[in-house]
Design an enzyme around this catalytic site. Sequence first.
Site, PDB file in Angstrom:
ATOM      1  N   SER A 113       0.792  -1.221   0.000  1.00 36.35           N
ATOM      2  CA  SER A 113       0.000   0.000   0.000  1.00 36.35           C
ATOM      3  C   SER A 113       0.829   1.278   0.000  1.00 36.35           C
ATOM      4  O   SER A 113       1.572   1.529  -0.932  1.00 36.35           O
ATOM      5  CB  SER A 113      -0.963  -0.044   1.179  1.00 36.35           C
ATOM      6  OG  SER A 113      -1.858   1.015   1.076  1.00 36.35           O
ATOM      7  N   HIS A 114       0.731   2.053   1.091  1.00 32.39           N
ATOM      8  CA  HIS A 114       1.372   3.367   1.111  1.00 32.39           C
ATOM      9  C   HIS A 114       2.866   3.288   1.398  1.00 32.39           C
ATOM     10  O   HIS A 114       3.561   4.285   1.332  1.00 32.39           O
ATOM     11  CB  HIS A 114       0.713   4.243   2.183  1.00 32.39           C
ATOM     12  CG  HIS A 114       0.795   3.640   3.554  1.00 32.39           C
ATOM     13  ND1 HIS A 114      -0.007   2.602   3.946  1.00 32.39           N
ATOM     14  CD2 HIS A 114       1.610   3.900   4.594  1.00 32.39           C
ATOM     15  CE1 HIS A 114       0.292   2.252   5.190  1.00 32.39           C
ATOM     16  NE2 HIS A 114       1.275   3.027   5.607  1.00 32.39           N
ATOM     17  N   ASP A 278      -3.270   6.256  -3.033  1.00 33.02           N
ATOM     18  CA  ASP A 278      -2.095   5.569  -2.491  1.00 33.02           C
ATOM     19  C   ASP A 278      -1.632   4.433  -3.402  1.00 33.02           C
ATOM     20  O   ASP A 278      -2.172   4.232  -4.493  1.00 33.02           O
ATOM     21  CB  ASP A 278      -2.395   5.059  -1.073  1.00 33.02           C
ATOM     22  CG  ASP A 278      -3.289   3.838  -1.071  1.00 33.02           C
ATOM     23  OD1 ASP A 278      -4.042   3.644  -2.043  1.00 33.02           O
ATOM     24  OD2 ASP A 278      -3.244   3.068  -0.102  1.00 33.02           O
ATOM     25  N   ASP A 280      -1.895   1.168  -3.624  1.00 31.38           N
ATOM     26  CA  ASP A 280      -2.785   0.137  -4.157  1.00 31.38           C
ATOM     27  C   ASP A 280      -4.187   0.648  -4.459  1.00 31.38           C
ATOM     28  O   ASP A 280      -5.097  -0.140  -4.719  1.00 31.38           O
ATOM     29  CB  ASP A 280      -2.847  -1.058  -3.192  1.00 31.38           C
ATOM     30  CG  ASP A 280      -3.378  -0.674  -1.822  1.00 31.38           C
ATOM     31  OD1 ASP A 280      -3.239   0.491  -1.434  1.00 31.38           O
ATOM     32  OD2 ASP A 280      -3.941  -1.546  -1.132  1.00 31.38           O
ATOM     33  N   ASP A 282      -6.582   2.135  -2.667  1.00 33.27           N
ATOM     34  CA  ASP A 282      -7.752   2.054  -1.793  1.00 33.27           C
ATOM     35  C   ASP A 282      -7.968   3.315  -0.965  1.00 33.27           C
ATOM     36  O   ASP A 282      -8.983   3.444  -0.296  1.00 33.27           O
ATOM     37  CB  ASP A 282      -7.723   0.792  -0.911  1.00 33.27           C
ATOM     38  CG  ASP A 282      -6.446   0.647  -0.108  1.00 33.27           C
ATOM     39  OD1 ASP A 282      -5.591   1.542  -0.174  1.00 33.27           O
ATOM     40  OD2 ASP A 282      -6.306  -0.381   0.581  1.00 33.27           O
ATOM     41  N   ARG A 283      -7.017   4.243  -1.020  1.00 29.82           N
ATOM     42  CA  ARG A 283      -7.210   5.492  -0.263  1.00 29.82           C
ATOM     43  C   ARG A 283      -7.142   6.683  -1.190  1.00 29.82           C
ATOM     44  O   ARG A 283      -6.524   6.613  -2.250  1.00 29.82           O
ATOM     45  CB  ARG A 283      -6.089   5.701   0.726  1.00 29.82           C
ATOM     46  CG  ARG A 283      -5.788   4.559   1.575  1.00 29.82           C
ATOM     47  CD  ARG A 283      -4.769   5.091   2.505  1.00 29.82           C
ATOM     48  NE  ARG A 283      -4.178   4.039   3.266  1.00 29.82           N
ATOM     49  CZ  ARG A 283      -3.415   4.296   4.299  1.00 29.82           C
ATOM     50  NH1 ARG A 283      -3.163   5.545   4.633  1.00 29.82           N
ATOM     51  NH2 ARG A 283      -2.899   3.321   4.966  1.00 29.82           N
ATOM     52  N   GLU A 365      -9.999   7.426   9.204  1.00 27.85           N
ATOM     53  CA  GLU A 365      -9.333   8.715   9.155  1.00 27.85           C
ATOM     54  C   GLU A 365      -8.123   8.709   8.228  1.00 27.85           C
ATOM     55  O   GLU A 365      -7.632   9.755   7.836  1.00 27.85           O
ATOM     56  CB  GLU A 365      -8.925   9.172  10.556  1.00 27.85           C
ATOM     57  CG  GLU A 365      -8.222   8.117  11.421  1.00 27.85           C
ATOM     58  CD  GLU A 365      -6.913   7.598  10.906  1.00 27.85           C
ATOM     59  OE1 GLU A 365      -6.126   8.405  10.420  1.00 27.85           O
ATOM     60  OE2 GLU A 365      -6.693   6.375  11.006  1.00 27.85           O
ATOM     61  N   SER A 366      -7.620   7.524   7.888  1.00 29.33           N
ATOM     62  CA  SER A 366      -6.404   7.417   7.095  1.00 29.33           C
ATOM     63  C   SER A 366      -6.674   7.489   5.587  1.00 29.33           C
ATOM     64  O   SER A 366      -5.964   6.883   4.804  1.00 29.33           O
ATOM     65  CB  SER A 366      -5.699   6.113   7.437  1.00 29.33           C
ATOM     66  OG  SER A 366      -6.606   5.028   7.299  1.00 29.33           O
ATOM     67  N   LYS A 377     -11.729  -0.580   0.947  1.00 29.15           N
ATOM     68  CA  LYS A 377     -11.834   0.855   0.779  1.00 29.15           C
ATOM     69  C   LYS A 377     -11.465   1.171  -0.661  1.00 29.15           C
ATOM     70  O   LYS A 377     -10.757   0.399  -1.301  1.00 29.15           O
ATOM     71  CB  LYS A 377     -10.955   1.593   1.774  1.00 29.15           C
ATOM     72  CG  LYS A 377      -9.508   1.147   1.901  1.00 29.15           C
ATOM     73  CD  LYS A 377      -8.899   1.800   3.138  1.00 29.15           C
ATOM     74  CE  LYS A 377      -7.413   1.534   3.273  1.00 29.15           C
ATOM     75  NZ  LYS A 377      -7.109   0.195   3.802  1.00 29.15           N
ATOM     76  N   ARG A 497       0.936   6.283  16.540  1.00 26.96           N
ATOM     77  CA  ARG A 497      -0.049   7.208  15.976  1.00 26.96           C
ATOM     78  C   ARG A 497      -0.837   7.823  17.131  1.00 26.96           C
ATOM     79  O   ARG A 497      -1.328   7.101  18.004  1.00 26.96           O
ATOM     80  CB  ARG A 497      -1.023   6.480  15.048  1.00 26.96           C
ATOM     81  CG  ARG A 497      -0.356   5.749  13.900  1.00 26.96           C
ATOM     82  CD  ARG A 497      -1.322   5.568  12.737  1.00 26.96           C
ATOM     83  NE  ARG A 497      -0.871   4.595  11.760  1.00 26.96           N
ATOM     84  CZ  ARG A 497       0.070   4.803  10.833  1.00 26.96           C
ATOM     85  NH1 ARG A 497       0.694   5.982  10.785  1.00 26.96           N
ATOM     86  NH2 ARG A 497       0.396   3.853   9.977  1.00 26.96           N
TER      87      ARG A 497
HETATM   88  C1  VG1 Z   1      -2.973   2.028   8.448  1.00 26.42           C
HETATM   89  C2  VG1 Z   1      -4.171   2.917   8.685  1.00 26.42           C
HETATM   90  C3  VG1 Z   1      -5.446   2.096   8.648  1.00 26.42           C
HETATM   91  C4  VG1 Z   1      -5.524   1.334   7.319  1.00 26.42           C
HETATM   92  C5  VG1 Z   1      -4.266   0.518   7.133  1.00 26.42           C
HETATM   93  C6  VG1 Z   1      -4.221  -0.184   5.799  1.00 26.42           C
HETATM   94  O1  VG1 Z   1      -2.896   1.073   9.483  1.00 26.42           O
HETATM   95  O2  VG1 Z   1      -4.058   3.600   9.901  1.00 26.42           O
HETATM   96  O3  VG1 Z   1      -6.537   2.946   8.819  1.00 26.42           O
HETATM   97  O4  VG1 Z   1      -6.640   0.493   7.291  1.00 26.42           O
HETATM   98  O5  VG1 Z   1      -3.111   1.353   7.210  1.00 26.42           O
HETATM   99  O6  VG1 Z   1      -4.331   0.729   4.768  1.00 26.42           O
HETATM  100  P1  VG1 Z   1      -1.889   1.206  10.720  1.00 26.42           P
HETATM  101  O7  VG1 Z   1      -2.034  -0.069  11.482  1.00 26.42           O
HETATM  102  O8  VG1 Z   1      -0.525   1.437  10.127  1.00 26.42           O
HETATM  103  O9  VG1 Z   1      -2.339   2.412  11.466  1.00 26.42           O
HETATM  104  V1  VG1 Z   1      -3.507   0.504   3.335  1.00 26.42           V
HETATM  105  O10 VG1 Z   1      -4.151   1.542   2.261  1.00 26.42           O
HETATM  106  O11 VG1 Z   1      -1.902   0.903   3.821  1.00 26.42           O
HETATM  107  O12 VG1 Z   1      -3.606  -1.087   2.999  1.00 26.42           O
HETATM  108 CO    CO Z   2      -3.735   1.172   0.471  1.00 27.34          CO
END
Ligand code: VG1
Ligand code: CO
Length: 544
Positions: A113-114, A278, A280, A282-283, A365-366, A377, A497
Site C-alpha cells: 500500500s502506502h 495511495d 494500491d 484504496d485510499r 481517518e487514514s 476501501k 499514531r
Molecule cells: C494504516 C491505517 C489504517 C488502514 C491501514 C491499511 O494502518 O491507519 O486505517 O486500514 O493502514 O491501509 P496502521 O495499522 O498502520 O495504522 V492501506 O491503504 O496501507 O492497505
Molecule cells: Co492502500
Amino acid sequence: MQKQTINTSPFEGQKPGTSGLRKKVRVFQQPGYLENFVQSIFNSIEIPEHASLVIGGDGRYYNREAIQIIIRMAIANGFSRLIVGRGGILSTPAASCIIRKYAATGGVILSASHNPGGPDEDFGIKFNGTNGGPAPEALTSKMYEHTQTIDQYQITDADDINLDKDGVIDVDGASIKIIDPVADYADLMQSIFDFSAMSRLLSSDQFSVCFDAMHAVTGPYATEILEKRLGAPAGSVFNATPLEDFGGGHPDPNQVHAAELIARMNAENAPDFGAASDGDGDRIMILGKGFYINPCDSLAVLAANAQLIPAYSGGIAGVARSMPTSRAVDRVAEALGKDCYETPTGWKFFGNLLDDGRITFCGEESFGTGSDHVREKDGLWACLAWLNVLAASQQSVESITVKHWQQYGRDYFTRHDFEAIDSEVANRLFSELRDNLTGLVGKTYAELTIEKTDEFSYVDPVDHSRSEQQGIRIYTTDGGRIVYRLSGTGTEGATLRVYMDRYEPSAERQQLDPQQALASLIKAADEIAGIQRLTGRSSPDVIT
Ligand code: VG1
Ligand code: CO
C-alpha cells in the site's frame, strides 16, 4: 507439468498486521519465505473443486516474480481457474470487484500500500475471501499458526506465464486468464454514479480536475475513468504510470507526501478539484481549490449527500467508522436516524457489517472511504462520489463542507505519526500509559481535565468475535479525545499514531487551523504519554 512437494521450515514473524503481511523486499526474497506464507494461506482456507483465485498487485518491485510463484503454487494446491490482472496489476478495490463479479474463491493481492517500493523497500501480501474483503482476524490468526509449524509447500514446475497478453492459457487442466485490470472496475463505477452529469461537469471549461496517481496503481484506472469515460482533458491525471519504485516517493496521499498536488491546489488558478491516491488505490486525499478536506469530514459529507448518487438514491442502511476516526459521521447518522458502528482500525472489521446489510458507507481517518459496492476501501470510488455530489449540487468542495459544518458542527481532527521509533521504547510508552490509565481521571494537562479513559476493545455484532487492545483513549471534559495506538503496517521499528479530535458546534469558531484548534490536546497528549521524554522526538514525522 510436475507437482512438487518442497520441504521447508518456519520463518519467524509471518504475522499479518492491519492489512496483510508486510516486510522488506529482501525478507520476501529469501528462498521459501513467500512460499511458506502462501502455503499457509492455502492451508487455512477451503479449496473446493473448481476453486478460482484472483491474483494481482500494485505493480511494486517484486510484484511480477511473486505472481509467478503464486500461480505455480495455486495450481499445485488445486485451484483450477486463475484470474490475473494484465502486467500483474490490480488495484485493491479492483481485485475486490473482480473476486465478487466472477464469484472467485478468493484473491491474493500483492501490495504494501502506502509503504515505499524498490529493492530496499517494502513488499506485502494479503488474502481476500469470496466476499472480496480482507481476511478477518480469525483467518489471519489461522494463517499465522500455520506459518509457525509449516514443513512443506506445494508448487509446480510450470514455466513462467506471459503476464502482458490478455487471453486464457491452459496449464495442465488449470486455466489462467489474463484480464484487463481496469474494465470490470470502470464498468462498476459507471453503474454507480451519474456519469452523464459528471461528464458535463468535467468537460466544461468552468471546472477542472487534477488527479495525482503518485506513480502507483491508480494511474490506468483514473485515466480510463476520468479522462476517457468522463471527458476530463488529457493530462488531468498525472504521475499516471505505475512504477516499481513509485518514482522514489511514498505513495501515501497526505499533505506531506503528495506535496506536488498540494502545491498545484494552492497555486493561483488552481483546479477546482484535486485528488491523490495511495500505492494500491484504496485510499484517496480529496482537495478543493486551496482547501483540504479531512477524511473524517469527507466520509460525513458523502454520507449526508448520498441520495445525490444514483446507486444510493434510496438512502443508506447505516454507517461505520474506525474508532480513531472523528465522530463527524456519527452526527449525520443520528440526523438520518441510522445506526453508526465504531470498529477497530483496518478494513477487515467492516466486512461483516457490509455483508449483513447493516451499513452502506464506511471509512477511516487514514483516507480510506468506501461503500457496499466492494469489500475494500476504494480511493477512486470516493473521488467519483465527490464529483457526483459536486455535479448534482453545483457547489464547490469548500462550500459544501463549510455548510456541512454549519449544519452539524465541526469535528476538528488531526493525526500525528512518530515513525520508526525504537520498538522497546514504544512498548514502554504503552505499558506506562496502561498502568496509569485509571489514575489519570480528574487530572489536568495543558489546562484540560481528564474525564474518562479506556482501552478500546470490540465485539463484532455479527459473529461476536472479540478484538482487544485496539487503542488507548483519553476523553477530556470539554469534549476532546486523544487516542494512542501503534501502527500495524510498518516494517521498521514501531510507529506511534496519536489521534486528536474536538467538537466545535459554533460556526464562528469553525475556521481555525486544526493544529491551532487542537493545540491544548496536542500538548496534553505529549505530557500524558511522555512522548518527547521517552522517544526524544519533539515533533511528529507526519501530520494529517
Ligand atoms: C494504516 C491505517 C489504517 C488502514 C491501514 C491499511 O494502518 O491507519 O486505517 O486500514 O493502514 O491501509 P496502521 O495499522 O498502520 O495504522 V492501506 O491503504 O496501507 O492497505
Ligand atoms: Co492502500
